[in-house]
Design an enzyme around this catalytic site. Structure first.
Site, PDB file in Angstrom:
ATOM      1  N   GLU A 261      44.652  41.351  46.852  1.00  0.00           N
ATOM      2  CA  GLU A 261      43.938  41.440  48.123  1.00  0.00           C
ATOM      3  C   GLU A 261      42.587  42.110  47.872  1.00  0.00           C
ATOM      4  O   GLU A 261      42.526  43.213  47.332  1.00  0.00           O
ATOM      5  CB  GLU A 261      44.767  42.231  49.128  1.00  0.00           C
ATOM      6  CG  GLU A 261      46.094  41.553  49.457  1.00  0.00           C
ATOM      7  CD  GLU A 261      47.068  42.463  50.168  1.00  0.00           C
ATOM      8  OE1 GLU A 261      47.451  42.138  51.301  1.00  0.00           O
ATOM      9  OE2 GLU A 261      47.441  43.501  49.586  1.00  0.00           O
ATOM     10  N   ASP A 344      49.735  49.923  52.578  1.00  0.00           N
ATOM     11  CA  ASP A 344      49.687  48.581  52.015  1.00  0.00           C
ATOM     12  C   ASP A 344      50.140  47.540  53.023  1.00  0.00           C
ATOM     13  O   ASP A 344      49.936  46.338  52.830  1.00  0.00           O
ATOM     14  CB  ASP A 344      50.572  48.519  50.763  1.00  0.00           C
ATOM     15  CG  ASP A 344      50.124  47.439  49.802  1.00  0.00           C
ATOM     16  OD1 ASP A 344      49.031  46.884  50.013  1.00  0.00           O
ATOM     17  OD2 ASP A 344      50.856  47.145  48.844  1.00  0.00           O
ATOM     18  N   ASP A 351      43.468  45.615  47.461  1.00  0.00           N
ATOM     19  CA  ASP A 351      43.843  46.144  46.148  1.00  0.00           C
ATOM     20  C   ASP A 351      42.637  46.373  45.255  1.00  0.00           C
ATOM     21  O   ASP A 351      42.707  47.168  44.316  1.00  0.00           O
ATOM     22  CB  ASP A 351      44.808  45.185  45.448  1.00  0.00           C
ATOM     23  CG  ASP A 351      46.042  44.905  46.281  1.00  0.00           C
ATOM     24  OD1 ASP A 351      46.639  45.870  46.778  1.00  0.00           O
ATOM     25  OD2 ASP A 351      46.404  43.724  46.435  1.00  0.00           O
ATOM     26  N   GLU A 402      34.907  40.341  35.358  1.00  0.00           N
ATOM     27  CA  GLU A 402      35.085  41.754  35.699  1.00  0.00           C
ATOM     28  C   GLU A 402      36.482  42.019  36.248  1.00  0.00           C
ATOM     29  O   GLU A 402      37.085  43.055  35.953  1.00  0.00           O
ATOM     30  CB  GLU A 402      34.022  42.193  36.709  1.00  0.00           C
ATOM     31  CG  GLU A 402      32.597  42.103  36.207  1.00  0.00           C
ATOM     32  CD  GLU A 402      32.383  42.835  34.891  1.00  0.00           C
ATOM     33  OE1 GLU A 402      33.026  43.878  34.671  1.00  0.00           O
ATOM     34  OE2 GLU A 402      31.579  42.351  34.077  1.00  0.00           O
ATOM     35  N   HIS A 405      38.767  42.636  33.463  1.00  0.00           N
ATOM     36  CA  HIS A 405      38.768  44.017  32.979  1.00  0.00           C
ATOM     37  C   HIS A 405      39.606  44.911  33.887  1.00  0.00           C
ATOM     38  O   HIS A 405      40.316  45.798  33.409  1.00  0.00           O
ATOM     39  CB  HIS A 405      37.343  44.551  32.889  1.00  0.00           C
ATOM     40  CG  HIS A 405      36.552  43.975  31.763  1.00  0.00           C
ATOM     41  ND1 HIS A 405      37.054  43.823  30.484  1.00  0.00           N
ATOM     42  CD2 HIS A 405      35.280  43.494  31.715  1.00  0.00           C
ATOM     43  CE1 HIS A 405      36.127  43.295  29.705  1.00  0.00           C
ATOM     44  NE2 HIS A 405      35.045  43.083  30.424  1.00  0.00           N
ATOM     45  N   HIS A 411      37.593  42.475  25.708  1.00  0.00           N
ATOM     46  CA  HIS A 411      36.870  41.293  25.255  1.00  0.00           C
ATOM     47  C   HIS A 411      37.662  40.600  24.149  1.00  0.00           C
ATOM     48  O   HIS A 411      38.431  41.235  23.426  1.00  0.00           O
ATOM     49  CB  HIS A 411      35.486  41.679  24.743  1.00  0.00           C
ATOM     50  CG  HIS A 411      34.552  42.060  25.842  1.00  0.00           C
ATOM     51  ND1 HIS A 411      33.569  43.006  25.688  1.00  0.00           N
ATOM     52  CD2 HIS A 411      34.453  41.630  27.129  1.00  0.00           C
ATOM     53  CE1 HIS A 411      32.897  43.131  26.813  1.00  0.00           C
ATOM     54  NE2 HIS A 411      33.424  42.314  27.709  1.00  0.00           N
ATOM     55  N   CYS A 462      51.390  47.115  43.278  1.00  0.00           N
ATOM     56  CA  CYS A 462      50.733  46.997  44.579  1.00  0.00           C
ATOM     57  C   CYS A 462      50.406  45.550  44.911  1.00  0.00           C
ATOM     58  O   CYS A 462      50.017  45.246  46.043  1.00  0.00           O
ATOM     59  CB  CYS A 462      49.453  47.832  44.596  1.00  0.00           C
ATOM     60  SG  CYS A 462      48.111  47.157  43.579  1.00  0.00           S
TER      61      CYS A 462
END
EC number: 3.4.24.-
Length: 967
Positions: A261, A344, A351, A402, A405, A411, A462
């Site tokens: 989310e 939540d 999130d 992103e 990550h 990477h 979550c």
């Protein structure tokens, strides 16, 4: 993420014959994007981060829209490039939540007010071109036709001319738009390559939560070592294949659907640049990222959904955005928390949050940074955030990168990925420099492995709740909403236009610009957006121009299904109880076209090689793993010999029990030498549970996972406690120095020796000590005390010591002793009387009272507790007749049956004793007097009042007294 732009941005002079123009040195082509990523490639068409060169043609066209009766489809016909392009489109807004909110922060009124919700869900369509199954289209039909499509290796981008969009917006499906303002610009280009860098240094393993910057001089990524698997683990066999993955801590190795989310935030620069089209633009970007996360190469079922959009019109109302990417990320992370409902269950709870800005982001040395994110923090409300520099539609790839990550992906050229990716490190989504994206597998094996292990270790719990009101994402291809001119404007500014280049149709977007006063063509090395027309009945998809007619072959979702379970892998241990795995893959069939990834258990594991290991001088398996690092510790701490590593148990958090935490013997420093112990290693010395992939799972004393068998008090696996007897005693006096309390024999189990200090005192001047069988001290010898909690390894058995300063000083051990040891008390100074108690269990010999040998015998158990502590009580014990197999029998001779009861505690009970009355408290008048009350044992010793019967306690030990009247 960091830009990588070839010399001169891939510029070329603008000439009359654009098709013959030479490309600048260093320009690269970007391979086709996967068919499933039909939205993604279109967005890449105008990138300044991971650019691609291209050549393209353009024509003015008049779109013809027609609603197909009864089928819910819309047909779009275009006549261009000497061909007819027929697009069959279906509504597609799956990435939007139905009840999403859009708020504008800091309008001139100074208030934060929701915009009237316009239904964007009906705008977005996807489909095929000319019936070609390899084609793809993603278009918006609101305010004209915008987006991209892909046909036969060519990408097409369509966009209304500025004055035409409003007129087209009034045309109903099936009705031709009004003339003369009905023209659209249609561009086509060929497929090329993409080059781009993300300069994060990935040489070292990364602790979870470290900020990661996309500038090579700035960033360090992080990951939770506990979330990693070892590449040598059997469970990694097949990583890189279409394997169903994903799990949570409570359900190991279970593929579960995850919903990310998301709140999208656009700052003032975005609002000013995009105007009223900002919301549609943001959702278009996010739809591409969402499609990437639907590709099966990620090995997980992940849905990106938008639950909230915030548009900041007054920079004072939003986070401080500067060219400093790291500072901007920190500011945004702190700012976004105030907009996230804590529950939540709230429909607007998210999130992760993403900030989009037109601000040029800079790292520590260069301004090539395109994005920045915290690593491995997807469920951390304070740090699950990203910052994206909007440089055109290719910002969708930056967004997906992103978010990778945030999901703890490094990477692809990081050290931890070398064994998984091999030499193929630059063709996937998490490449630090993206070139030739592998369209069939946009996510690398390492990325799939890292997100799987991250989720498998409980870091994505979550994400398990299904969003209540997600915003519907656009279903049309982005090239249908934004033509090549608009894509150039996104990337190079409002004055930039598309440079036609037939040689790079669909593959690379070339745009006009100036250099030294000369008009040139320049590129960021990204393809045209998917949905851009590339000929009659064709459009650009994944950098290729393809027919629109075969849409159903690449646009119809095909859900995945599990294949057969594979063979069992190697056992993790050769003895002592290891673990082996079997896996199944989501390949029957592999999901495609955004179909659902398999859900359910993807890995099974079981115990193996259960037999005892040969004795290794009493060392445990965890000790052996610590010792294996001795040879790597040549450098000593300060001076002296090299470090000798031993396991550390005391003070280790339960969640870290399956990490290899070792301490330097004789020094006390401790380190996590491995993120996980070998599978099958006991979680702790006093537990039968074992470690599996870094998590503690229940196992029985028989070393079988999920077994219910337990050790009894005698140390017998599955026993009933009848084979041993309890030895107990106490010590209440001691002379100064060391004195023996008890020598505990070999085989003793469940040892406990304890001494409670007086209330308010850290110690009583007496301390516990342990002496080994050879006379050497292993605890508190030579008048040197260990004040802190510690675990003592003694011939393969762990002795747990509370520390001498604990209120309850205690020594405990659970496993059978392999050698005897002596418990001592050390008394120093004017110590109070010690109060030491000890208990342990030893094996007892079975007694037989049969006069004549039979096949059955009377078997007795240990005497129970006395029914009274004094004045004659009774003890009972179980006496049973059993056969040679230990089963109940009836052939025992009753005349020799041992007694099952006996008298006990025949000494008198403690008695209350009153002393003599004291003098009156007053010398005249009325006062009071009192007398002492004691509890005495039968031998005259003074006991605590609790030892005497409270019902017999005298009540008159204070009374009034009257003396002579006072004068």
């Amino acid at each position: 993420m960091q830009r990588a732009v070839p010399e001169g941005f891939g510029r070329r002079k603008l000439g009359s014959d654009m098709g013959n123009a030479e490309r600048a040195p260093g320009s690269r082509s970007f391979g086709p994007v996967p068919t499933l990523l039909l939205l993604a490639a279109a967005l890449l068409a105008v990138s300044d981060a991971l650019g691609r060169p291209s050549e393209e043609d353009e024509e003015l066209v008049v779109p013809e829209l027609e609603r197909a009766p009864g089928h819910g489809t819309t047909r779009l016909r275009l006549h261009a490039f000497d061909q007819q392009l027929d697009l069959e489109l279906r509504p597609d807004s799956s990435f939007l939540a139905p009840g999403f909110t859009l708020q504008n922060v800091g309008r001139k009124s100074g208030s934060e007010t929701p915009l009237p919700e316009t239904d964007l869900a009906h705008c977005f369509y996807s489909g095929t071109v000319n019936g070609d199954p390899s084609s793809a289209a993603a278009l918006s039909l609101c305010e004209g036709v915008r987006g991209a499509f892909y046909l036969l290796g060519e990408a097409y981008f369509i966009q209304p001319l500025p004055a035409a969009s409003e007129r087209l917006a009034t045309a109903a499906p099936g009705e031709k738009p009004p003339a003369p303002l009905q023209f659209h610009l249609l561009r086509r280009n060929r497929q090329g390559d993409v080059g781009g860098t993300c300069g994060v240094v990935d040489d070292e393993p990364r602790p979870t939560g470290k900020a990661e910057t996309e500038d090579e001089d700035e960033g360090t990524e992080g990951e939770d070592e506990g979330a990693q698997w070892s590449p040598q683990d059997p469970a990694l066999q097949g990583v890189g294949q279409p394997t169903g993955t994903g799990s949570i801590r409570k359900k190991r190795f279970v593929s579960s659907h995850r919903y990310v989310e998301t709140m999208l935030v656009a700052d003032q620069s975005m609002a000013e640049f995009h105007g009223s089209g900002l919301k549609h633009y943001l959702l278009t970007l996010f739809s591409v990222a969402a499609r990437l996360y639907k590709h099966p190469s990620i090995r997980n079922s992940v849905s990106l959904v938008v639950v909230k959009i915030l548009v900041i019109h007054d920079e004072q109302k939003g986070p401080e955005v500067t060219s400093n990417a790291a500072l901007t990320l920190r500011n945004f992370c702190n700012w976004q928390k105030q907009h996230n409902p804590p529950s939540d269950r709230d429909a607007e709870h998210y999130d992760t949050a993403i900030l989009f800005t037109r601000q040029d982001l800079c790292g520590s040395q260069t301004c090539d940074t395109l994005g920045m994110a915290d690593v491995g923090t997807v469920c951390d409300p304070s740090r699950s955030c990203s910052v994206i520099e909007d440089d055109g539609l290719q910002a969708a790839f930056t967004t997906a990168h992103e978010l990778g990550h945030v999901f703890n992906m490094p990477h692809d050229d990081a050290k931890q990925c070398a064994s998984l990716n091999g030499v193929n490190q630059d063709s996937h989504m998490m490449a630090s420099m993206l070139s030739n994206l592998d369209h069939s597998q946009p996510w690398s094996p390492c990325s799939a492995y890292m997100i799987t292990s991250f989720l498998d270790n409980g870091h994505g719990e979550c994400l398990m709740d299904k969003p209540q009101n997600p915003i519907q994402l656009p279903g049309d291809l982005p090239g249908t909403s934004y033509d090549a001119n608009r894509q150039c404007q996104f990337t190079f500014g409002e004055d930039s236009k598309h440079c036609p280049d037939a040689a790079s149709t669909c593959s690379t977007l070339w745009c006009t610009g100036t250099s030294g006063g000369v008009l040139v063509c320049q590129t960021k090395h990204f393809p045209w957006a998917d949905g851009t027309s590339c000929g009659e009945g064709k459009w650009c998809i994944n950098g290729k121009c393809v027919n629109k007619t075969d849409r159903k072959h690449f646009d119809t979702p095909f859900h995945g299904s599990w294949g057969m379970w594979g063979p069992w892998g190697d056992c993790s241990r050769t003895c002592g109880g290891g673990v082996q795995y079997t896996m199944r893959e989501c390949d029957n069939p592999v999901p495609k076209n955004g179909g659902k990834y398999c859900e359910g258990k993807r890995v099974r594991y079981r115990s193996c090689n259960l037999e005892d290991c040969p004795d290794n001088n009493g060392k445990t398996f965890r000790e052996e793993q610590c010792e294996a690092h001795n040879e790597f510790s040549k450098a000593s701490f300060g001076s002296g010999p090299a470090v000798e590593w031993i396991p550390k148990y005391a003070g280790v958090s339960p969640k870290d029990r399956c990490k290899l935490i070792c301490q330097a013997k004789g020094i006390g420093y401790f380190f996590v030498l491995q993120p996980k112990v070998v599978d099958g290693t006991p979680c702790s010395p006093d537990s039968t549970s074992v470690c599996v992939q870094g998590q503690c799972v229940k196992a029985g004393c028989d070393r079988i996972i999920d077994s219910k068998k337990k050790f009894d008090k005698c140390g017998v696996c599955g026993g009933n406690g009848s084979t041993c007897k309890k030895i107990s005693g106490s010590v209440t006096s001691a002379k100064p120095g060391y004195h023996d309390i008890i020598t505990i024999p070999t085989g003793a189990t469940n040892i406990e020796v304890k001494q409670r200090n007086q209330r308010g005192s850290r110690n009583n001047g007496s301390f516990l000590a342990i002496k080994a069988a050879d006379g050497t001290y292993i605890l508190n010898g030579d008048y040197t005390l260990s004040t802190l909690e510690q675990d003592i390894m003694y011939k393969g058995v762990v002795l747990r010591y509370s520390g001498s300063s604990a209120a309850l000083e205690r020594i405990r051990s659970f496993s059978p002793l392999k050698e005897p040891l002596t418990i001592q008390v050390l008394t120093v100074g004017n110590a109070l009387r010690p109060k030491i108690k000890y208990t342990y269990f030893v094996k007892k010999k079975k007694e037989s009272f049969n006069a004549i040998p039979t096949f059955s015998a009377w078997v007795i158990e240990e005497w129970g507790e006395c029914s009274k502590s004094c004045e004659l009580g009774w003890q009972r014990r179980l006496v049973e007749c059993r056969d040679i197999n230990g089963q109940p029998a009836s052939e025992c001779a009753k005349e020799v049956k041992p007694a099952s009861t006996r008298p006990c505690a025949d000494h008198p009970c403690p008695q209350w004793q009153l002393g003599e009355w004291s003098s009156c408290s007053k010398t005249c008048g009325k006062g009071y007097k009192k007398r002492s009350l004691k509890c005495l044992s039968h031998d005259g010793g003074v006991l605590s009042h609790e030892s005497c019967d409270p019902l017999k306690k005298p009540k008159h030990f204070i009374d009034f007294c009257t003396m002579a009247e006072c004068s």
